[in-house]
Design a protein around this motif. Structure first.
Motif, PDB file in Angstrom:
ATOM      1  N   LYS A  93       0.639  -1.233  -0.129  1.00 55.18           N
ATOM      2  CA  LYS A  93      -0.194  -0.072   0.036  1.00 55.18           C
ATOM      3  C   LYS A  93       0.830   1.132  -0.001  1.00 55.18           C
ATOM      4  CE  LYS A  93      -3.844  -2.088   2.567  1.00 55.18           C
ATOM      5  NZ  LYS A  93      -4.374  -2.007   4.056  1.00 55.18           N
ATOM      6  N   MET A  94       1.975   1.181   0.655  1.00 54.90           N
ATOM      7  CA  MET A  94       2.800   2.131   0.682  1.00 54.90           C
ATOM      8  C   MET A  94       3.580   2.386  -0.536  1.00 54.90           C
ATOM      9  SD  MET A  94       4.578   1.636   4.486  1.00 54.90           S
ATOM     10  CE  MET A  94       3.618   1.427   5.948  1.00 54.90           C
ATOM     11  N   GLY A  95       3.484   1.552  -1.501  1.00 55.53           N
ATOM     12  CA  GLY A  95       4.026   1.670  -2.716  1.00 55.53           C
ATOM     13  C   GLY A  95       5.597   0.967  -2.919  1.00 55.53           C
ATOM     14  N   HIS A  96       5.740   0.189  -1.979  1.00 54.00           N
ATOM     15  CA  HIS A  96       7.169  -0.557  -2.151  1.00 54.00           C
ATOM     16  C   HIS A  96       7.020  -1.703  -2.666  1.00 54.00           C
ATOM     17  CE1 HIS A  96       8.684   2.339   0.904  1.00 54.00           C
ATOM     18  NE2 HIS A  96       7.793   1.846   1.631  1.00 54.00           N
ATOM     19  N   GLU A  97       8.028  -2.173  -3.311  1.00 52.29           N
ATOM     20  CA  GLU A  97       8.305  -3.429  -4.415  1.00 52.29           C
ATOM     21  C   GLU A  97       8.696  -4.618  -3.379  1.00 52.29           C
ATOM     22  OE1 GLU A  97      10.713  -5.066  -8.467  1.00 52.29           O
ATOM     23  OE2 GLU A  97      10.385  -2.837  -7.808  1.00 52.29           O
ATOM     24  N   ILE A  98       8.018  -5.644  -3.422  1.00 53.94           N
ATOM     25  CA  ILE A  98       8.181  -6.783  -2.260  1.00 53.94           C
ATOM     26  C   ILE A  98       8.619  -8.085  -3.021  1.00 53.94           C
ATOM     27  CG2 ILE A  98       7.571  -7.814  -0.210  1.00 53.94           C
ATOM     28  CD1 ILE A  98       7.740  -4.936   0.019  1.00 53.94           C
TER      29      ILE A  98
END
Length: 340
Positions: free
Chosen positions: A34-39
């Motif tokens: 949701k925060m826009g990080h790539e996991i």
């Protein structure tokens, strides 16, 4: 940021039933996305985490071959431009990365092996290795060795529905593995001595010592009326079970590192009554969100005082201290600090 998360591959992420660490990792992934990080998650290949998955397995009895296998896999992270590598599994999973400057975070959900921590700090590149602990109880065990931050485990508040009021005859609940360390038999004793109903939910570990404990100290008291055993429960059943309970009993006879079920109960508005072991007094505020007890007699008194606890306050504290958003923001801060 581009983040690699690693868990031991014994249980899929998210778990269907038992799997506290896997559940924590799953809610963390959801929030980070949701925060826009790539996991990218390295985990059991049956996982459905909602992000990129690299599946791997290990043998039933973890050994040298497994160590080599996982490190061959994780060593490739050096060439994939990850900003940070974060393991909730064995620290040995990232042994091959230790000498390099790539930021590494090891999260402890259980008491750490101090010799391993000392060795890792010694061989790790300067300012590249950070530790987190799920409670101050765990953090203080390694605070003199390495850089450790306490980040409490969490639950997704949307998954647990607040119940402001329960029936006058609402049952007590025990939810966890059925074994001596968790205090199942003590929970039964408390229910019988307070004349309360008790619902027991959880799996019975396969080891003979746990099977014997169930057969000798738990099964004889199960009448499916006052003392009821319903087996393992899924997330939907857990939400209903905890939300309709008068209180969750945590009569643990070991030092509980965190106890995610306590946060789950508070999210439903349900008070927690536990023994003063491990992180219990960090999760439960005595007289406010439940009671922290020294012995069975105090727990009996606490059960009789449940009505003094505000269920709305339990939910409020859960939102402030144990929500998935709060946890994810804290990890995000640590990630940013580690890559400076």
């Amino acid at each position: 940021m581009k983040i690699a998360l690693i868990v031991n591959p014994l249980i899929p992420v998210p778990p269907e039933q038992y799997g506290g660490i896997e559940r924590v990792v799953y809610v963390l992934i959801r929030e980070l996305l949701k925060m826009g990080h790539e996991i990218t998650l390295y985990a059991n290949p049956d996982s459905k985490p909602g992000c990129e998955l690299t599946g791997y397995r290990e043998s039933e009895n973890y050994g040298l071959k497994d160590l080599v296998k996982i490190n061959l896999l994780t060593s490739s992270l050096l060439f994939k431009n990850f900003d940070v590598v974060h393991t909730f599994g064995r620290m040995s999973n990232i042994a091959s990365l230790m000498p390099f400057k790539q930021p590494k975070i090891v999260s402890y959900q259980l008491p750490p092996t101090l010799s391993q921590v000392k060795k890792a700090v010694k061989i790790a590149a300067k300012n590249s290795l950070y530790f987190t602990a799920c409670s101050n109880f765990i953090a203080q065990q390694i605070s003199h060795i390495g850089n450790v931050t306490t980040i409490y485990n969490s639950v997704d508040m949307d998954d647990y529905h607040f119940n402001a009021e329960v029936d006058a005859d609402a049952p007590l609940v025990f939810l966890g593995r059925i074994q001596q360390e968790k205090g199942t038999a003590i929970a039964i004793e408390i229910a019988l001595k307070t004349n309360k109903k008790l619902i027991i939910a959880g799996n019975i570990p396969a080891e003979q010592v746990h099977q014997q404990y169930f057969n000798e100290q738990v099964r004889p008291f199960i009448d499916q009326d006052q003392i009821k055993y319903i087996g393992p429960v899924n997330n939907i059943q857990k939400n209903e079970l905890l939300g309709n309970a008068a209180a969750l009993l945590m009569p643990v006879t070991w030092d509980e590192p965190f106890g995610i079920v306590m946060a789950e109960a508070l999210a439903c508005g349900t008070p927690v009554i536990g023994f003063n072991r491990g992180a219990v007094p960090e999760v439960v505020t005595n007289g406010s969100t439940g009671f922290v007890c020294s012995n069975a007699n105090e727990m009996i008194e606490a059960v009789n005082s449940i009505s003094t606890i505000s269920r709305s306050n339990c939910r409020k504290v859960a939102e402030e201290k144990f929500s998935s958003n709060v946890m994810a923001r804290q990890y995000e801060q640590l990630y940013k600090f580690s890559i400076k």
